[in-house]
Motif scaffolding. Structure first.
Motif, PDB file in Angstrom:
ATOM      1  N   GLU A 132     -23.077 -48.475   4.108  1.00 46.97           N
ATOM      2  CA  GLU A 132     -22.956 -48.405   5.558  1.00 46.97           C
ATOM      3  C   GLU A 132     -23.368 -47.023   6.076  1.00 46.97           C
ATOM      4  O   GLU A 132     -22.967 -45.995   5.511  1.00 46.97           O
ATOM      5  N   TYR A 133     -24.157 -47.019   7.146  1.00 51.53           N
ATOM      6  CA  TYR A 133     -24.593 -45.782   7.777  1.00 51.53           C
ATOM      7  C   TYR A 133     -24.200 -45.805   9.254  1.00 51.53           C
ATOM      8  O   TYR A 133     -23.866 -46.853   9.815  1.00 51.53           O
ATOM      9  N   TYR A 134     -24.272 -44.640   9.855  1.00 52.55           N
ATOM     10  CA  TYR A 134     -24.060 -44.511  11.299  1.00 52.55           C
ATOM     11  C   TYR A 134     -25.383 -44.083  11.929  1.00 52.55           C
ATOM     12  O   TYR A 134     -26.032 -43.138  11.454  1.00 52.55           O
ATOM     13  N   VAL A 135     -25.792 -44.777  13.019  1.00 55.35           N
ATOM     14  CA  VAL A 135     -27.011 -44.419  13.749  1.00 55.35           C
ATOM     15  C   VAL A 135     -26.749 -44.580  15.252  1.00 55.35           C
ATOM     16  O   VAL A 135     -26.226 -45.614  15.684  1.00 55.35           O
ATOM     17  N   SER A 136     -27.090 -43.572  16.014  1.00 54.06           N
ATOM     18  CA  SER A 136     -26.984 -43.696  17.469  1.00 54.06           C
ATOM     19  C   SER A 136     -28.143 -42.964  18.135  1.00 54.06           C
ATOM     20  O   SER A 136     -28.734 -42.053  17.551  1.00 54.06           O
ATOM     21  N   ILE A 137     -28.465 -43.380  19.349  1.00 53.34           N
ATOM     22  CA  ILE A 137     -29.486 -42.718  20.160  1.00 53.34           C
ATOM     23  C   ILE A 137     -28.897 -42.471  21.542  1.00 53.34           C
ATOM     24  O   ILE A 137     -28.297 -43.376  22.138  1.00 53.34           O
ATOM     25  N   GLU A 196     -37.815 -50.181   5.199  1.00 53.23           N
ATOM     26  CA  GLU A 196     -37.040 -50.995   6.134  1.00 53.23           C
ATOM     27  C   GLU A 196     -36.312 -50.118   7.152  1.00 53.23           C
ATOM     28  O   GLU A 196     -36.220 -50.466   8.322  1.00 53.23           O
ATOM     29  N   MET A 197     -35.789 -48.976   6.697  1.00 50.19           N
ATOM     30  CA  MET A 197     -35.115 -48.067   7.626  1.00 50.19           C
ATOM     31  C   MET A 197     -36.124 -47.464   8.595  1.00 50.19           C
ATOM     32  O   MET A 197     -35.822 -47.265   9.781  1.00 50.19           O
ATOM     33  N   TYR A 198     -37.325 -47.189   8.112  1.00 53.90           N
ATOM     34  CA  TYR A 198     -38.391 -46.687   8.989  1.00 53.90           C
ATOM     35  C   TYR A 198     -38.653 -47.686  10.118  1.00 53.90           C
ATOM     36  O   TYR A 198     -38.728 -47.315  11.294  1.00 53.90           O
ATOM     37  N   LYS A 199     -38.766 -48.969   9.776  1.00 54.75           N
ATOM     38  CA  LYS A 199     -38.988 -50.005  10.786  1.00 54.75           C
ATOM     39  C   LYS A 199     -37.786 -50.109  11.725  1.00 54.75           C
ATOM     40  O   LYS A 199     -37.932 -50.265  12.942  1.00 54.75           O
ATOM     41  N   PHE A 200     -36.597 -50.040  11.135  1.00 54.79           N
ATOM     42  CA  PHE A 200     -35.365 -50.169  11.916  1.00 54.79           C
ATOM     43  C   PHE A 200     -35.292 -49.072  12.979  1.00 54.79           C
ATOM     44  O   PHE A 200     -35.060 -49.348  14.165  1.00 54.79           O
ATOM     45  N   ILE A 201     -35.489 -47.823  12.563  1.00 59.47           N
ATOM     46  CA  ILE A 201     -35.401 -46.691  13.500  1.00 59.47           C
ATOM     47  C   ILE A 201     -36.497 -46.772  14.554  1.00 59.47           C
ATOM     48  O   ILE A 201     -36.262 -46.541  15.749  1.00 59.47           O
ATOM     49  N   THR A 202     -37.713 -47.138  14.132  1.00 63.31           N
ATOM     50  CA  THR A 202     -38.841 -47.227  15.061  1.00 63.31           C
ATOM     51  C   THR A 202     -38.590 -48.280  16.131  1.00 63.31           C
ATOM     52  O   THR A 202     -38.789 -48.035  17.337  1.00 63.31           O
ATOM     53  N   ASN A 203     -38.148 -49.465  15.719  1.00 59.95           N
ATOM     54  CA  ASN A 203     -37.890 -50.541  16.675  1.00 59.95           C
ATOM     55  C   ASN A 203     -36.665 -50.254  17.536  1.00 59.95           C
ATOM     56  O   ASN A 203     -36.622 -50.625  18.720  1.00 59.95           O
ATOM     57  N   LEU A 204     -35.665 -49.611  16.934  1.00 58.39           N
ATOM     58  CA  LEU A 204     -34.460 -49.262  17.687  1.00 58.39           C
ATOM     59  C   LEU A 204     -34.811 -48.297  18.823  1.00 58.39           C
ATOM     60  O   LEU A 204     -34.325 -48.442  19.950  1.00 58.39           O
ATOM     61  N   TYR A 205     -35.670 -47.346  18.537  1.00 62.58           N
ATOM     62  CA  TYR A 205     -36.054 -46.374  19.572  1.00 62.58           C
ATOM     63  C   TYR A 205     -36.890 -47.047  20.664  1.00 62.58           C
ATOM     64  O   TYR A 205     -36.753 -46.726  21.851  1.00 62.58           O
ATOM     65  N   ILE A 221     -25.063 -47.831  16.581  1.00 61.73           N
ATOM     66  CA  ILE A 221     -25.032 -48.847  15.538  1.00 61.73           C
ATOM     67  C   ILE A 221     -24.084 -48.348  14.450  1.00 61.73           C
ATOM     68  O   ILE A 221     -24.405 -47.423  13.704  1.00 61.73           O
ATOM     69  N   ASN A 222     -22.913 -48.954  14.381  1.00 60.77           N
ATOM     70  CA  ASN A 222     -21.904 -48.513  13.419  1.00 60.77           C
ATOM     71  C   ASN A 222     -21.024 -49.693  12.996  1.00 60.77           C
ATOM     72  O   ASN A 222     -20.170 -50.122  13.760  1.00 60.77           O
ATOM     73  N   PRO A 223     -21.264 -50.259  11.817  1.00 60.87           N
ATOM     74  CA  PRO A 223     -22.178 -49.723  10.813  1.00 60.87           C
ATOM     75  C   PRO A 223     -23.589 -50.297  10.896  1.00 60.87           C
ATOM     76  O   PRO A 223     -23.801 -51.414  11.330  1.00 60.87           O
ATOM     77  N   CYS A 224     -24.522 -49.463  10.435  1.00 58.75           N
ATOM     78  CA  CYS A 224     -25.888 -49.905  10.140  1.00 58.75           C
ATOM     79  C   CYS A 224     -25.896 -50.114   8.624  1.00 58.75           C
ATOM     80  O   CYS A 224     -25.623 -49.174   7.873  1.00 58.75           O
ATOM     81  N   MET A 225     -26.165 -51.334   8.175  1.00 57.37           N
ATOM     82  CA  MET A 225     -25.942 -51.674   6.773  1.00 57.37           C
ATOM     83  C   MET A 225     -27.228 -51.816   5.963  1.00 57.37           C
ATOM     84  O   MET A 225     -28.210 -52.382   6.438  1.00 57.37           O
ATOM     85  N   ASP A 252     -22.910 -53.979  13.800  1.00 56.58           N
ATOM     86  CA  ASP A 252     -22.203 -53.843  15.073  1.00 56.58           C
ATOM     87  C   ASP A 252     -23.055 -52.973  15.977  1.00 56.58           C
ATOM     88  O   ASP A 252     -23.896 -52.202  15.501  1.00 56.58           O
ATOM     89  N   CYS A 253     -22.875 -53.087  17.272  1.00 54.48           N
ATOM     90  CA  CYS A 253     -23.628 -52.212  18.182  1.00 54.48           C
ATOM     91  C   CYS A 253     -22.921 -52.079  19.519  1.00 54.48           C
ATOM     92  O   CYS A 253     -22.250 -52.998  19.980  1.00 54.48           O
ATOM     93  N   LYS A 254     -23.061 -50.888  20.085  1.00 57.61           N
ATOM     94  CA  LYS A 254     -22.638 -50.628  21.456  1.00 57.61           C
ATOM     95  C   LYS A 254     -23.884 -50.255  22.232  1.00 57.61           C
ATOM     96  O   LYS A 254     -24.683 -49.434  21.773  1.00 57.61           O
TER      97      LYS A 254
END
Length: 400
Positions: free
Chosen positions: A120-125, A189-198, A211-215, A226-228
């Motif tokens: 599990e990771y934590y990612v937010s923008i 996959e994380m590269y795609k995830f971050i790119t699309n998330l942004y 995104i907590n957790p980003c799995m 999960d996401c807020k």
């Protein structure tokens, strides 16, 4: 404007972000059909029953439970749907009334079949106002309160600032994946995830994604479990589809009512009601109330059209708070003339007829002298002030 988890996930999915799939339920009688639909789509027998409210910490409050089968899902759905969920982020915290759970989501078990292989990771923008840039905050410590992680192990929290002229660069997305300890397929996959998330963040004019957790699962997929999502209210006119997702039942009813009359209102926990025009003046008024020994009960900006109807509604909204012991009206006449505001105050006061708390009025600017005469000759039981400090001194006196 905040979105529910299921709404935020739908938004992310539309930009190609992989999400934990789920089905929303509003009635306990819909649970069985929703469970079978989820099972057909995902193939997992286990499911996660998640309360849908605008607050974090749902799991700690009993609003997120794992169910093993259909009968277990029905039981846990019955426990959560309709409960008053209390978390540190609901009104009053864990000791407050909580929030009524009107919707739940039956979500797939994203950790199957090998829970131990998942990370599990934590990612937010969000927007970093200090640097005037968007920033991606991320950590290997997902599933935890990021404030706690930042306090206890600050070296595990990373920040990647995005130049608004250049946007997110490929090397930055790769850097994030590398700092999270990923390699091979998982890194891609994380590269795609971050790119699309942004892209989703910019495309929706959001003010925050969390995104907590980003799995990272056993198949090297990166999934938003999960996401807020918080959207910029000022940009909603460009996103009619997103504006339609607003759930007023999750917002403070007084703030919703104020918005319907064009009033910018935020409820606070003080004892002095504020009625001001202009956000900057409102902040200064709140500061001087605090310095005089009082505490602001609200932020209320009546805007540039302080006519009788709007002033009357502002009075009604302020007086709904039983803790209000006085009301300070502080108006600077620039766009709106002070005499017009004074007439609005007099008319509103007479229309209501049952205002029992002391009212302090300070009107400065265009036609301020005429306005003071209107107030003084109105026969209203109010206190008139010229200087802001004078108004604050009167506040201190009447609430003592």
């Amino acid at each position: 404007m905040n979105l529910h988890e299921y709404q935020g996930k739908e938004l992310l999915a539309s930009y190609g972000v992989k999400i934990q799939r789920g089905v929303v339920v509003e009635d306990i009688n819909e649970v069985e059909a929703a469970y079978k639909k989820l099972q057909d789509e995902t193939g997992t027998e286990y499911c996660v029953v998640k309360a849908q409210i605008h607050a974090g910490g749902r799991g700690k409050g009993g609003g997120v439970k794992v169910a093993k089968n259909l009968e277990d899902t029905k039981e846990k759905a019955g426990d959560i749907l309709g409960m008053m969920l209390k978390t540190p982020q609901t009104p009053g915290g864990v000791d407050g009334p909580g929030k009524l759970v009107r919707k739940i989501m039956l979500a797939e078990d994203s950790y199957a079949p090998d829970f131990d292989a998942c990370k599990e990771y934590y990612v937010s923008i969000l927007l970093d106002r200090g640097s005037k840039r968007n920033v991606i905050i991320y950590s290997v410590q997902g599933g935890m309160d990021i404030e706690q992680v930042a306090e206890e192990t600050p070296e595990l929290v990373h920040k990647e600032f995005i130049d608004p002229a250049l946007g997110l660069q490929a090397f930055q997305a790769r850097k994030i994946a590398f700092n999270l300890g990923l390699s091979g397929k998982a890194m891609k996959e994380m590269y795609k995830f971050i790119t699309n998330l942004y892209k989703a963040f910019l495309g929706s004019d959001a003010s925050m994604f969390e995104i907590n957790p980003c799995m990272h699962n056993g198949d090297d997929e990166i999934i938003a479990v999960d996401c807020k999502v918080s959207l910029d209210d000022n940009a909603l006119y460009r996103h009619k589809d997103l504006a339609a997702l607003r759930d007023k039942l999750e917002e403070d009813p007084t703030e919703v009512e104020a918005g319907e009359y064009g009033l910018n209102y935020v409820n606070l926990d003080g004892n002095v009601g504020c009625m001001v025009n202009g956000a900057g003046l409102a902040m200064a008024t709140m500061d001087i109330i605090k310095l005089s020994g009082g505490s602001p009960a609200n932020f209320l900006d009546v805007g540039g059209t302080a006519d009788a109807e709007r002033v009357e509604q502002a009075f009604k909204i302020i007086l709904k708070d039983p803790e209000v012991k006085a009301i300070l009206i502080n108006i600077f006449g620039g766009i709106v003339r002070c005499d017009r505001v004074a007439n609005g105050i007099v008319e509103a006061y007479k229309n209501m007829g049952n205002i029992t708390v002391p009212i302090i009025i300070r009107l400065q600017g265009t036609n301020a002298d005429i306005a003071k005469k209107i107030i003084d000759e109105s026969g209203l039981e109010v206190h008139s002030a010229i200087q802001l400090q004078e108004a604050a001194d009167i506040v201190k006196k009447v609430i003592a």
